[in-house]
Design an enzyme around this catalytic site. Structure first.
Site, PDB file in Angstrom:
ATOM      1  N   PRO A   1       1.722  -6.354   0.887  1.00 30.27           N
ATOM      2  CA  PRO A   1       1.366  -5.132   1.610  1.00 30.27           C
ATOM      3  C   PRO A   1       1.487  -3.917   0.692  1.00 30.27           C
ATOM      4  CG  PRO A   1       2.890  -6.467   2.897  1.00 30.27           C
ATOM      5  CD  PRO A   1       2.885  -7.009   1.498  1.00 30.27           C
ATOM      6  N   GLU A   2       0.358  -3.340   0.356  1.00 25.34           N
ATOM      7  CA  GLU A   2       0.311  -2.113  -0.435  1.00 25.34           C
ATOM      8  C   GLU A   2      -0.161  -1.002   0.510  1.00 25.34           C
ATOM      9  OE1 GLU A   2      -1.838  -2.709  -4.137  1.00 25.34           O
ATOM     10  OE2 GLU A   2      -1.394  -4.834  -4.109  1.00 25.34           O
TER      11      GLU A   2
ATOM     12  N   LYS B   1       4.395   2.824   0.721  1.00 26.43           N
ATOM     13  CA  LYS B   1       4.314   1.550   1.449  1.00 26.43           C
ATOM     14  C   LYS B   1       5.346   1.478   2.572  1.00 26.43           C
ATOM     15  CE  LYS B   1       3.110  -0.475  -3.031  1.00 26.43           C
ATOM     16  NZ  LYS B   1       3.568  -1.300  -4.164  1.00 26.43           N
TER      17      LYS B   1
ATOM     18  N   ARG C   1      10.297 -14.204   3.137  1.00 28.66           N
ATOM     19  CA  ARG C   1      11.218 -14.156   2.004  1.00 28.66           C
ATOM     20  C   ARG C   1      12.397 -13.201   2.185  1.00 28.66           C
ATOM     21  NH1 ARG C   1       7.419 -14.017  -3.204  1.00 28.66           N
ATOM     22  NH2 ARG C   1       9.409 -14.076  -4.254  1.00 28.66           N
TER      23      ARG C   1
ATOM     24  N   ARG D   1       5.343   8.747 -18.162  1.00 31.94           N
ATOM     25  CA  ARG D   1       5.436   7.347 -18.606  1.00 31.94           C
ATOM     26  C   ARG D   1       4.474   7.110 -19.771  1.00 31.94           C
ATOM     27  NH1 ARG D   1       7.602   3.615 -15.100  1.00 31.94           N
ATOM     28  NH2 ARG D   1       7.660   2.435 -17.013  1.00 31.94           N
TER      29      ARG D   1
ATOM     30  N   ARG E   1       3.839  -9.038 -14.245  1.00 27.71           N
ATOM     31  CA  ARG E   1       3.035  -9.417 -13.083  1.00 27.71           C
ATOM     32  C   ARG E   1       1.799 -10.187 -13.503  1.00 27.71           C
ATOM     33  NH1 ARG E   1       5.000  -5.479  -9.521  1.00 27.71           N
ATOM     34  NH2 ARG E   1       7.160  -5.512 -10.136  1.00 27.71           N
TER      35      ARG E   1
END
Length: 288
Positions: A2-3, A58, A124, A167, A277
């Site tokens: 879910p984003e 989110k 989970r 970043r 990822r």
DNA sequence: CACTTGACCTGTCCGC
DNA sequence: TGCGGACAGGTCAAGT
């Protein structure tokens, strides 16, 4: 999983289904999924009426008439599914991905005064619901540091590019996934938008040109708006508030499409690991 | 401070 | 068939 688009789809669904309903009972099988101090549930949840449903990044916020908010994060496998009275005992709707509720992944059940229920399922157990005073939600550490909403009308390309300067030495994919840079981007829409902008996910942020940032800004908004249109992406677990799957994966260009042809140039899509990822690219369109 | 890695969990899939 | 290990990926804590 879910984003932003998936959580937004749940928010819209729940707004239609539970605003105005009054909570009568609550139960959980897993304290970590619903970690509230003793007494808070009785005092501020039971008897409360749902007044609004909001989303930030989110995170979903179910506002209550008691001036408390059920702050909810679905993490990877969370689902919020509403079931009205008429569905009980009648099997499950054919277009629903999940069956009778509760099931073995149900962590929290909220029952309304009309006997309908909201189920928080989470295979989970990474997700959670927390009962927090509404005026304290904005002070949560996550809310303090989370970046701007990418789909806001007033969010410009210049602001988008500026957020990445913090970043500069990491990969563009790691930066995109960093919630303090931009809110709501996860693995699916990171890969999809980088493909759209023809940027290799391992490119260092400080090598990205202004033209590439502009393309990424446009593609990210395009992809997320399309995903909301399609009810989100169902890879495995995600369902909306009615238990139905989203169809964005039918429109995905690279995500989970390794071994298939790039829809732009025909080159075979490959999978690699970036920022820890699984990452999907077209090796021709996205050069390092 | 910037950045990376591991932990949190469960279910599924793959190779032997 | 069973069994171990890799993998899935959002966020925070801990490590470099």
């Amino acid at each position: 999983m879910p984003e932003l688009p998936e959580v937004e789809t749940v928010r819209r669904g729940l707004s239609e289904l539970i605003i105005g309903r009054t909570i009568m009972a609550a139960q959980t099988d897993n304290p970590k999924s619903f970690p509230n101090a003793q007494g808070q549930v009785e005092a501020f949840l039971l008897g409360a009426k749902v007044s609004d449903i909001r989303r930030r990044a989110k995170v979903l916020m179910i506002d209550l008439s008691t001036n408390y908010t059920l702050v909810t994060h679905l993490k990877m496998t969370g689902q919020l599914v509403y079931r009205g009275k008429k569905v009980f005992g009648a099997g499950h709707p054919s277009d629903s991905l999940i069956g009778e509720l509760p099931d073995k992944s149900t962590r929290v059940t909220l029952q309304f005064t009309d006997e309908s229920k909201l189920f928080f399922n989470d295979q989970r157990k990474f997700g959670w619901m927390k009962l927090i005073p509404t005026d304290e939600v904005a002070e949560l550490p996550f809310m303090q540091k989370v970046g701007p909403e990418p789909l806001d009308d007033y969010f410009t390309f210049e602001q988008f590019a500026e957020r990445f300067t913090r970043r500069s030495r990491t990969s563009i994919k790691a930066a995109l996934l960093d919630q303090t840079v931009i809110a709501g981007v996860g693995n699916i829409y990171a890969d999809e938008s980088l493909w759209g902008a023809k940027i290799h996910p391992q490119r260092q942020v400080n090598t990205i040109t202004p033209a590439e940032f502009e393309a990424l800004y446009i593609e990210l908004r395009l992809v997320m708006n399309l995903a909301i249109d399609k009810g989100g992406s169902t890879d495995k677990n995600y369902v909306n508030a009615e238990g139905k799957r989203g169809s964005y994966m039918d429109f995905a260009r690279v995500f989970r499409r390794e071994g298939l042809a790039c829809p732009r140039c025909g080159t075979t899509i490959i999978k690699l690991k970036v920022a820890g990822r699984g990452t999907h690219i077209c090796p021709h369109c996205q050069q390092h």
